[in-house]
Design a protein around this motif. Structure first.
Motif, PDB file in Angstrom:
ATOM      1  N   GLN A  74       0.788  -1.459  -0.074  1.00 16.31           N
ATOM      2  CA  GLN A  74      -0.072  -0.085   0.199  1.00 16.31           C
ATOM      3  C   GLN A  74       0.849   1.081   0.045  1.00 16.31           C
ATOM      4  OE1 GLN A  74      -3.446   0.119  -0.268  1.00 16.31           O
ATOM      5  NE2 GLN A  74      -3.138   2.178  -0.420  1.00 16.31           N
ATOM      6  N   LEU A  75       1.925   1.200   0.866  1.00 19.63           N
ATOM      7  CA  LEU A  75       2.885   2.185   0.854  1.00 19.63           C
ATOM      8  C   LEU A  75       3.471   2.430  -0.606  1.00 19.63           C
ATOM      9  CD1 LEU A  75       4.466   4.526   2.629  1.00 19.63           C
ATOM     10  CD2 LEU A  75       6.126   2.969   2.951  1.00 19.63           C
ATOM     11  N   TYR A  76       3.931   1.452  -1.292  1.00 21.03           N
ATOM     12  CA  TYR A  76       4.435   1.506  -2.679  1.00 21.03           C
ATOM     13  C   TYR A  76       3.547   2.059  -3.595  1.00 21.03           C
ATOM     14  CZ  TYR A  76       6.540  -0.073  -6.729  1.00 21.03           C
ATOM     15  OH  TYR A  76       7.062  -0.143  -8.127  1.00 21.03           O
ATOM     16  N   LYS A  77       2.232   1.814  -3.489  1.00 24.52           N
ATOM     17  CA  LYS A  77       1.415   2.137  -4.130  1.00 24.52           C
ATOM     18  C   LYS A  77       1.068   3.860  -4.014  1.00 24.52           C
ATOM     19  CE  LYS A  77      -3.646   1.916  -5.326  1.00 24.52           C
ATOM     20  NZ  LYS A  77      -5.055   1.347  -4.798  1.00 24.52           N
ATOM     21  N   ASN A  78       1.069   4.216  -2.874  1.00 25.40           N
ATOM     22  CA  ASN A  78       0.874   5.685  -2.560  1.00 25.40           C
ATOM     23  C   ASN A  78       2.111   6.503  -2.610  1.00 25.40           C
ATOM     24  OD1 ASN A  78      -1.880   4.980  -1.842  1.00 25.40           O
ATOM     25  ND2 ASN A  78      -1.431   4.569   0.154  1.00 25.40           N
ATOM     26  N   MET A  79       3.261   5.943  -2.785  1.00 23.18           N
ATOM     27  CA  MET A  79       4.527   6.660  -2.862  1.00 23.18           C
ATOM     28  C   MET A  79       4.556   7.878  -3.724  1.00 23.18           C
ATOM     29  SD  MET A  79       7.191   7.129  -1.207  1.00 23.18           S
ATOM     30  CE  MET A  79       7.357   5.454  -0.163  1.00 23.18           C
ATOM     31  N   PRO A  80       3.957   7.734  -5.169  1.00 24.12           N
ATOM     32  CA  PRO A  80       4.034   8.860  -5.901  1.00 24.12           C
ATOM     33  C   PRO A  80       3.449  10.190  -5.355  1.00 24.12           C
ATOM     34  CG  PRO A  80       3.550   6.810  -7.131  1.00 24.12           C
ATOM     35  CD  PRO A  80       3.553   6.416  -5.572  1.00 24.12           C
ATOM     36  N   GLN A  81       2.263  10.023  -4.580  1.00 23.19           N
ATOM     37  CA  GLN A  81       1.791  11.047  -3.941  1.00 23.19           C
ATOM     38  C   GLN A  81       2.297  11.582  -2.774  1.00 23.19           C
ATOM     39  OE1 GLN A  81      -2.038   8.273  -4.116  1.00 23.19           O
ATOM     40  NE2 GLN A  81      -2.630  10.054  -2.773  1.00 23.19           N
ATOM     41  N   LEU A  82       2.900  10.631  -2.080  1.00 25.39           N
ATOM     42  CA  LEU A  82       3.626  11.157  -0.927  1.00 25.39           C
ATOM     43  C   LEU A  82       4.903  11.809  -1.334  1.00 25.39           C
ATOM     44  CD1 LEU A  82       3.563   7.743   1.054  1.00 25.39           C
ATOM     45  CD2 LEU A  82       2.244   9.688   1.499  1.00 25.39           C
ATOM     46  N   ILE A  83       5.393  11.677  -2.618  1.00 27.93           N
ATOM     47  CA  ILE A  83       6.787  12.613  -2.664  1.00 27.93           C
ATOM     48  C   ILE A  83       6.264  13.509  -3.678  1.00 27.93           C
ATOM     49  CG2 ILE A  83       8.238  10.661  -2.119  1.00 27.93           C
ATOM     50  CD1 ILE A  83       8.632  10.143  -5.195  1.00 27.93           C
ATOM     51  N   GLY A  84       5.039  13.804  -4.053  1.00 28.95           N
ATOM     52  CA  GLY A  84       4.669  14.692  -4.790  1.00 28.95           C
ATOM     53  C   GLY A  84       4.827  14.673  -6.509  1.00 28.95           C
ATOM     54  N   ARG A  85       4.994  13.419  -6.898  1.00 24.25           N
ATOM     55  CA  ARG A  85       5.183  13.009  -8.363  1.00 24.25           C
ATOM     56  C   ARG A  85       4.078  12.232  -8.893  1.00 24.25           C
ATOM     57  NH1 ARG A  85      10.731  12.577  -9.907  1.00 24.25           N
ATOM     58  NH2 ARG A  85       9.725  12.716 -11.753  1.00 24.25           N
ATOM     59  N   SER A  86       3.727  12.007 -10.137  1.00 18.51           N
ATOM     60  CA  SER A  86       2.630  11.392 -10.657  1.00 18.51           C
ATOM     61  C   SER A  86       3.373   9.981 -10.909  1.00 18.51           C
ATOM     62  CB  SER A  86       2.234  11.875 -11.845  1.00 18.51           C
ATOM     63  OG  SER A  86       3.334  11.824 -13.135  1.00 18.51           O
ATOM     64  N   ALA A  87       2.382   8.900 -10.854  1.00 12.04           N
ATOM     65  CA  ALA A  87       3.180   7.385 -11.013  1.00 12.04           C
ATOM     66  C   ALA A  87       3.475   7.364 -12.479  1.00 12.04           C
ATOM     67  CB  ALA A  87       1.710   6.585 -10.857  1.00 12.04           C
ATOM     68  N   ASP A  88       2.887   8.223 -13.518  1.00 10.78           N
ATOM     69  CA  ASP A  88       3.563   8.031 -14.776  1.00 10.78           C
ATOM     70  C   ASP A  88       5.122   8.641 -14.868  1.00 10.78           C
ATOM     71  OD1 ASP A  88       1.235   6.712 -15.828  1.00 10.78           O
ATOM     72  OD2 ASP A  88       0.267   8.586 -16.637  1.00 10.78           O
TER      73      ASP A  88
END
Length: 81
Positions: free
Chosen positions: A41-55
Motif C-alpha cells: 500500500q505504501l508503494y502504491k501511494n509513494m508517488p503522491q507522498l513525494i509529490g510526483r505522478s506515477a507516470d
C-alpha cells in the motif's frame, strides 16, 4: 525485514547508509517492519507522498534502466559516471 524481502530491494538508487540522514534511515527501518500488505500500500501511494505522478516515476525508472543497459563501445567514456 527477512532476507527474502531484502533481496527484492537491493537495487540502490539513493545514497548509501553512510550519507543518508538519520531520519531517512529510521523511516527505512520502520518500513522494513511493516507487514507485506502495508508495504505494498505504501508503494502504491509513494508517488503522491513525494509529490510526483506515477507516470512520471515509471518513465524515469524506464529511462534509467535502459540508459545503464547500453554497453556500446563508443560510449564507454560514460561508464565511470
Amino acid at each position: 525485514m527477512d532476507d527474502a524481502g531484502k533481496a527484492t530491494c537491493q537495487k540502490q538508487i539513493l545514497p548509501d547508509n553512510k550519507t543518508m540522514s538519520k531520519k531517512l534511515h529510521e523511516i527505512e527501518e520502520a518500513i522494513g517492519t511493516l507487514p507485506l500488505p502495508e508495504r505494498l500500500q505504501l508503494y502504491k501511494n509513494m508517488p503522491q507522498l513525494i509529490g510526483r505522478s506515477a507516470d512520471d516515476l515509471n518513465w524515469q525508472r524506464l529511462g534509467l534502466e535502459n540508459f545503464f543497459q547500453d554497453d556500446a563501445p563508443d560510449d564507454a567514456v560514460y561508464d565511470s559516471i
